[in-house]
Design an enzyme around this catalytic site. Structure first.
Site, PDB file in Angstrom:
ATOM      1  N   ARG A 136      43.468  39.750  46.300  1.00 32.24           N
ATOM      2  CA  ARG A 136      43.895  38.486  46.897  1.00 32.24           C
ATOM      3  C   ARG A 136      43.712  37.375  45.858  1.00 32.24           C
ATOM      4  O   ARG A 136      42.763  37.404  45.065  1.00 32.24           O
ATOM      5  CB  ARG A 136      43.059  38.138  48.143  1.00 32.24           C
TER       6      ARG A 136
ATOM      7  N   HIS B 231      53.458  39.949  44.677  1.00 35.17           N
ATOM      8  CA  HIS B 231      52.754  40.594  45.808  1.00 35.17           C
ATOM      9  C   HIS B 231      53.473  41.882  46.229  1.00 35.17           C
ATOM     10  O   HIS B 231      53.908  42.020  47.381  1.00 35.17           O
ATOM     11  CB  HIS B 231      52.616  39.632  46.989  1.00 35.17           C
TER      12      HIS B 231
HETATM   13  N1  NAP Z   1      48.684  43.336  46.719  1.00 29.01           N
HETATM   14  C1  NAP Z   1      48.955  44.214  47.664  1.00 29.01           C
HETATM   15  O1  NAP Z   1      50.090  44.672  47.802  1.00 29.01           O
HETATM   16  C2  NAP Z   1      47.849  44.665  48.591  1.00 29.01           C
HETATM   17  C3  NAP Z   1      48.092  45.748  49.450  1.00 29.01           C
HETATM   18  C4  NAP Z   1      47.063  46.201  50.265  1.00 29.01           C
HETATM   19  C5  NAP Z   1      45.827  45.590  50.229  1.00 29.01           C
HETATM   20  N2  NAP Z   1      45.626  44.524  49.391  1.00 29.01           N
HETATM   21  C6  NAP Z   1      44.299  43.877  49.351  1.00 29.01           C
HETATM   22  O2  NAP Z   1      43.317  44.861  49.102  1.00 29.01           O
HETATM   23  C7  NAP Z   1      42.164  44.547  49.884  1.00 29.01           C
HETATM   24  C8  NAP Z   1      41.289  45.755  50.062  1.00 29.01           C
HETATM   25  O3  NAP Z   1      41.901  46.687  50.934  1.00 29.01           O
HETATM   26  P1  NAP Z   1      41.095  47.916  51.550  1.00 29.01           P
HETATM   27  O4  NAP Z   1      41.950  48.539  52.579  1.00 29.01           O
HETATM   28  O5  NAP Z   1      40.540  48.770  50.462  1.00 29.01           O
HETATM   29  O6  NAP Z   1      39.897  47.132  52.256  1.00 29.01           O
HETATM   30  P2  NAP Z   1      38.555  47.723  52.903  1.00 29.01           P
HETATM   31  O7  NAP Z   1      38.713  49.160  53.220  1.00 29.01           O
HETATM   32  O8  NAP Z   1      38.180  46.788  53.978  1.00 29.01           O
HETATM   33  O9  NAP Z   1      37.482  47.632  51.707  1.00 29.01           O
HETATM   34  C9  NAP Z   1      37.022  46.412  51.217  1.00 29.01           C
HETATM   35  C10 NAP Z   1      36.031  46.697  50.097  1.00 29.01           C
HETATM   36  O10 NAP Z   1      35.572  45.439  49.566  1.00 29.01           O
HETATM   37  C11 NAP Z   1      34.132  45.460  49.578  1.00 29.01           C
HETATM   38  N3  NAP Z   1      33.618  44.103  49.783  1.00 29.01           N
HETATM   39  C12 NAP Z   1      33.938  43.224  50.759  1.00 29.01           C
HETATM   40  N4  NAP Z   1      33.216  42.097  50.629  1.00 29.01           N
HETATM   41  C13 NAP Z   1      32.420  42.274  49.545  1.00 29.01           C
HETATM   42  C14 NAP Z   1      31.438  41.477  48.909  1.00 29.01           C
HETATM   43  N5  NAP Z   1      31.138  40.258  49.362  1.00 29.01           N
HETATM   44  N6  NAP Z   1      30.822  41.970  47.830  1.00 29.01           N
HETATM   45  C15 NAP Z   1      31.108  43.215  47.368  1.00 29.01           C
HETATM   46  N7  NAP Z   1      32.049  44.024  47.926  1.00 29.01           N
HETATM   47  C16 NAP Z   1      32.678  43.544  49.000  1.00 29.01           C
HETATM   48  C17 NAP Z   1      33.761  46.358  50.723  1.00 29.01           C
HETATM   49  O11 NAP Z   1      32.412  46.782  50.568  1.00 29.01           O
HETATM   50  P3  NAP Z   1      31.766  47.832  51.618  1.00 29.01           P
HETATM   51  O12 NAP Z   1      32.451  49.149  51.307  1.00 29.01           O
HETATM   52  O13 NAP Z   1      30.328  47.852  51.244  1.00 29.01           O
HETATM   53  O14 NAP Z   1      32.074  47.323  52.983  1.00 29.01           O
HETATM   54  C18 NAP Z   1      34.798  47.471  50.578  1.00 29.01           C
HETATM   55  O15 NAP Z   1      34.394  48.395  49.603  1.00 29.01           O
HETATM   56  C19 NAP Z   1      42.768  44.003  51.195  1.00 29.01           C
HETATM   57  O16 NAP Z   1      41.839  43.208  51.903  1.00 29.01           O
HETATM   58  C20 NAP Z   1      43.934  43.202  50.679  1.00 29.01           C
HETATM   59  O17 NAP Z   1      43.497  41.879  50.430  1.00 29.01           O
HETATM   60  C21 NAP Z   1      46.600  44.054  48.581  1.00 29.01           C
END
Ligand code: NAP
Length: 311
Positions: free
Chosen positions: A223, A275
């Site tokens: 993000r 994006h």
């Molecule tokens: N550009 C694109 O096309 C696209 C597409 C899809 C997603 N995304 C982005 O990718 C992000 C991640 O997706 P996801 O499905 O992998 O999310 P997710 O399964 O919710 O995982 C989020 C990860 O971030 C970690 N995290 C959150 N807050 C943190 C903090 N304060 N300090 C350290 N680590 C932290 C979490 O730690 P824990 O494991 O310990 O909870 C987890 O490992 C989405 O939220 C979205 O913004 C972008």
């Protein structure tokens, strides 16, 4: 069961859900307000506030994407309704492709060859061993953990970071803010796949960017809010000052579309994509939504979004 869908291509979603759930009434958010009332479930991406506010008996909200930042900021979001989000649903493979491309871009000096070509400069660049190119992955969730494994399988040493402790085969896992400087100080490429939350806003600020080694690159498909844009520009070099970073591949921004006058567009060390790192594959996403609906109806315990943590 009444389900309301709000997303681009909602008609396609409506048809697929209606086919899979013949007993259900599946409407799009374009349906008249009287028909939209009393829905059991919303399946939404960037829903208008009124759609959330007008519902009185929701059993669940399904976020049709991995990031819930928009949904959690929508006024009128009911606080007592469980929210689930898409988990992977085919996105992690697309994300791994994007990140591998970005890492290889810098590792194999494609940025340098692109600068040499207009000058007809035939100048091979050194290829160091992959073992000398550690990659950091911030965020080890459904998508980040797959990306970390893909990088490791491609031969790069991988250092991963999350909020809670993790174990991923072949990946050195760190967790918590205190561990971040140790990771940052060692990586040649840094990949950010964190959600947009209060705690991750400007996670990469001037101080943390300065902890990256000279010549490191940043790849951000997470993000825009994760990076202090001004600090990134200064770290890449601006106003005649050379920066210590080699380059950045950026997919997400504070403001999207990225305004035409944003200096990132013109920066010689920045590559921009609009994006597109990991668009949601429709069929896998629909299958996951159907399984969520069955699970809700069966009263199963689902891994729900934690609104306090913001993801
Ligand atoms: N550009 C694109 O096309 C696209 C597409 C899809 C997603 N995304 C982005 O990718 C992000 C991640 O997706 P996801 O499905 O992998 O999310 P997710 O399964 O919710 O995982 C989020 C990860 O971030 C970690 N995290 C959150 N807050 C943190 C903090 N304060 N300090 C350290 N680590 C932290 C979490 O730690 P824990 O494991 O310990 O909870 C987890 O490992 C989405 O939220 C979205 O913004 C972008």
């Amino acid at each position: 069961m009444k389900i309301i869908v709000h997303i681009d291509a909602a008609a396609q979603w409506q048809a697929a859900l209606a086919k899979a759930l013949p007993q259900a009434t599946v409407l799009t958010s374009e349906a008249p307000a009287s028909e939209r009332a009393n829905a059991d479930y919303l399946a939404v991406w960037k829903a208008p506030a009124h759609l959330l506010q007008e519902q009185t008996q929701l059993k669940g909200i399904i976020n049709l994407g991995a990031g819930v930042d928009y949904l959690l900021k929508t006024p009128g979001l009911p606080r007592d309704v469980p929210i689930v989000k898409l988990r992977d649903a085919g996105m992690s493979e697309l994300m791994a492709d994007y990140v591998l491309y970005g890492v290889q871009h810098f590792y194999r000096s494609m940025d340098r060859y692109a600068k040499q070509q207009p000058n007809a400069q035939w100048q091979p660049q050194e290829v160091v061993e992959k073992s000398q190119w550690p990659v950091g992955v911030l965020g080890l969730g459904a998508i980040g953990s797959h990306v970390a494994s893909a990088l490791q399988q491609a031969g790069f040493p991988v250092l991963g970071w999350s909020r809670s402790p993790k174990q991923i085969s072949g990946v050195r896992c760190f967790h918590g803010d205190d561990a971040l400087p140790e990771l940052l100080g060692q990586v040649q490429s840094l990949v950010t796949i964190l959600p947009d939350t209060a705690a991750t806003k400007h996670m990469l600020n001037a101080e943390r960017l300065a902890q990256l080694p000279q010549g490191a690159s940043v790849i951000n498909p997470g993000r825009g809010s994760l990076i202090d844009e001004q600090a990134l520009l200064e770290s890449l070099g601006s106003g005649g000052q050379p920066g210590h970073l080699r380059g950045a591949l950026l997919d997400v921004f504070h403001e999207e579309p990225l305004p035409a006058n944003n200096p990132l567009w013109q920066h010689p060390k920045v590559m921009i994509t609009p994006h597109v790192a990991a668009p949601t594959p429709l069929n896998e996403a629909i299958d996951q939504v159907i399984s969520y609906l069955h699970a809700f109806e069966a009263g199963e315990t689902l891994a729900t979004v934690n609104p306090e943590a913001g993801y």
